[in-house]
Design an enzyme around this catalytic site. Structure first.
Site, short mmCIF file in Angstrom:
data_model
loop_
_atom_site.label_atom_id
_atom_site.label_comp_id
_atom_site.label_asym_id
_atom_site.label_seq_id
_atom_site.Cartn_x
_atom_site.Cartn_y
_atom_site.Cartn_z
N GLU A 66 0.85 -1.12 -0.04
CA GLU A 66 0.21 -0.01 -0.01
C GLU A 66 0.77 1.40 0.02
O GLU A 66 0.89 2.03 0.92
CB GLU A 66 -1.02 -0.01 1.31
CG GLU A 66 -2.00 -1.09 1.07
CD GLU A 66 -3.40 -1.07 2.30
OE1 GLU A 66 -2.96 -0.12 3.07
OE2 GLU A 66 -4.01 -1.67 2.10
N GLU A 112 -6.76 -7.59 -1.35
CA GLU A 112 -7.20 -7.59 -0.20
C GLU A 112 -8.75 -7.10 -0.10
O GLU A 112 -8.96 -6.31 -0.69
CB GLU A 112 -6.37 -6.46 0.66
CG GLU A 112 -5.15 -6.72 1.45
CD GLU A 112 -4.73 -5.68 2.35
OE1 GLU A 112 -5.31 -5.17 3.11
OE2 GLU A 112 -3.17 -5.63 2.42
#
Length: 533
Positions: A283, A400
């Protein structure tokens, strides 16, 4: 012959036990047809073996072979039609089982590769269902705790979860892999050796992430602090992307991990097909430059460097999917803000093999109502799938998604509904795009006795049978879909055989219409850092 195939499949993989038990029941029920057809007579007594499926082993029950006059012409014809229909069902289930086993078969020595917008394995389309377990290396660094890794990989394989995303980093602090720049704890590295070896034995492939954006497990902040301690002129965490000293530390870590010789398998990580792909950073975000240009320059440099060390494995960035300045019209799909990444530009880099997105709309849009969040989630998945197919021309993976037990009003049924909705969208977009949306990874699977790691998202497959069933159904759906798709030719997208896919999807409980996503409030994942803007 049907019985031969059935027992062969049963002995091949424990992952398909549920599917095979259903197949077995139908085959047993068809046994009278075999005798009636091939022996040309009705046995004096036939017994159902279906009761053998019951672990209590009840007594066998006789079948009435002449209910209401079986030997009338009309009744015989109806009897045979019913049995033939069930035999066809057996064949369909066996085809699904074969596809399931082909995807999940352990010990494959081939690398997963990209051709156009598809993943391929041994020349055939490769779709998957998978999971996150970030903690594996840390837990495996303690030999007494390695059974937890084995438990999760075994249970995941039994559910058909064939890809696991986990951390190949832990920088500074207690239990660190990288104690200081270039200094590694061999005990922790051997824990990662075990994870890779154990994954291989269970037929699970790994996506290994190389650094964290957040402070959990060190991350960017630790790298910048190390540089500062060495006298480098650094400011905030965003200097991770630009400072030459920090970038040198990162490149050293990449080199150490990729060239590591596994102490269990004696295979270098860069030569091990158990590893499906490397992830540059979990991320990435950059507050110093919301356009995405700073992160993009870093991705280009690090992707080129990583590929110079390892040309066998695929590479992805680790992005959540936020759009940047390169295509302003795409910003409408963001949740009202930017995070310093440019999904389009960075994923167009030649060395990047596939794109990733994460889906936590209730975190990103916490102030909005459920209807708005649901609409956002649907647009988020669709827009990135459309980008991957038409602009990037690369596969896309939802790496995710999850639902937290900390949410107000949480129930296991709500989680199952949510996961099933996400999985259904993945399946339908994969089918519509010829496999361009290639799979999803739920956050996250854990083992018994890991309460200290709980973050609200934990799924224990052995204790959550309904969630396990949802994931197993998705695994079977993606496996069957992959086997109905044509092989890629010249890098072109292979599309599903619509007739076959249409027949198969009824058996895996997936429809052809995109489902609305039932999304509730999702908290930050404690084990990986916050996703708040």
């Amino acid at each position: 012959m049907l019985y031969f195939y059935f027992f062969f499949l049963c002995s091949s993989s424990s992952a398909s036990s549920v599917l095979f038990s259903k197949t077995y029941a139908i085959m047993v029920d068809c046994a009278p047809l075999y005798y009636l057809d091939h022996r040309k007579k009705t046995p004096s007594s036939l017994h159902s073996l279906a009761a053998l499926q019951d672990e209590r082993a009840p007594s066998l029950h006789p079948i009435n072979t002449n209910p209401g006059g079986l030997h009338s012409a009309h009744t015989k014809q109806q009897f045979f039609h019913n049995k033939m229909a069930k035999l066809c069902a057996v064949l369909c289930l066996l085809l699904g089982a074969l596809a399931f086993l082909a995807i999940a078969a352990p010990g494959s020595s081939s690398f997963v590769e990209r051709q156009g917008t598809q993943f391929v394995l041994d020349g055939s389309p490769y779709l998957f269902n998978g999971f996150n377990s970030y903690w594996m290396m840390t837990v495996a660094s303690q030999p007494a705790e390695r059974a937890k890794v084995s438990q999760v990989l075994g249970e995941a394989a039994a559910a058909g979860l064939t890809v696991c995303r986990t951390w190949a980093f832990s920088d500074g602090g207690d239990g660190a892999l990288q104690i200081s720049p270039g200094v590694y704890d061999e005990r922790v590295f051997q824990g990662l050796d075990f994870v890779i070896s154990e994954a291989q034995s269970h037929g699970v492939r790994l996506i290994l992430s190389l650094v964290n954006n957040y402070k959990d497990f060190g991350g960017r902040a630790q790298y910048v602090q190390w540089a500062s301690n060495a006298g480098a002129a650094v400011g905030g965490e965003d200097d991770f992307y630009t400072n030459p000293v920090v970038k040198g530390y990162y490149k050293n870590h990449v080199q150490r991990v990729l060239t590591r010789i596994n102490t269990i398998t004696n295979v270098a990580y860069k030569d091990d097909p158990t590893i499906m792909a490397w992830e540059l950073i979990n991320e990435p975000r950059c507050q110093a430059d919301y356009s995405g240009k700073t992160v993009n320059a870093w991705v280009q440099e690090m992707a080129s460097y990583t590929k110079s060390l390892d040309s066998k494995h695929m590479l992805e960035i680790g992005m959540e999917g936020f759009y940047g300045d390169s295509m302003p019209e795409k910003k409408q799909y963001n949740p009202g803000y930017q995070v310093g990444t440019d999904f389009i530009t960075s994923n167009l880099i030649d060395e990047i093999d596939f794109a990733t997105i994460h889906a936590y709309p209730d975190v990103w849009l916490a102030a909005q109502d459920d209807a708005s969040q649901t609409a956002f989630a649907q647009r988020w998945m669709w827009s990135h799938w459309d980008d991957a197919t038409k602009i990037l021309k690369k596969p896309l993976v939802l790496t995710e998604f999850g639902l937290s037990k900390k949410d107000p009003g949480y129930t296991e049924n709500l989680r199952d509904v949510y996961i099933n909705a996400i999985c259904t969208d993945i399946y339908n977009l994969a089918r519509s795009g010829g496999g361009s949306l290639s799979g999803g990874l739920v956050w996250q699977v854990m083992a018994d006795g890991m309460e200290s790691y709980y973050d609200g998202y934990e799924i224990l497959l052995s204790q959550d049978p309904s969630t396990d069933a949802v994931l197993m159904r998705q695994s079977r759906a993606m496996s069957v879909l992959a086997h109905t798709m044509s092989k890629p030719a010249g890098g072109q997208v292979g599309h599903a055989d619509e007739a076959v896919a249409g027949e198969q999807e009824d058996g895996v409980a997936h429809g052809t219409r995109l489902h609305g996503l039932h999304v509730r409030h999702v908290h930050a994942r404690d084990g990986k850092g916050s996703s708040h803007p």
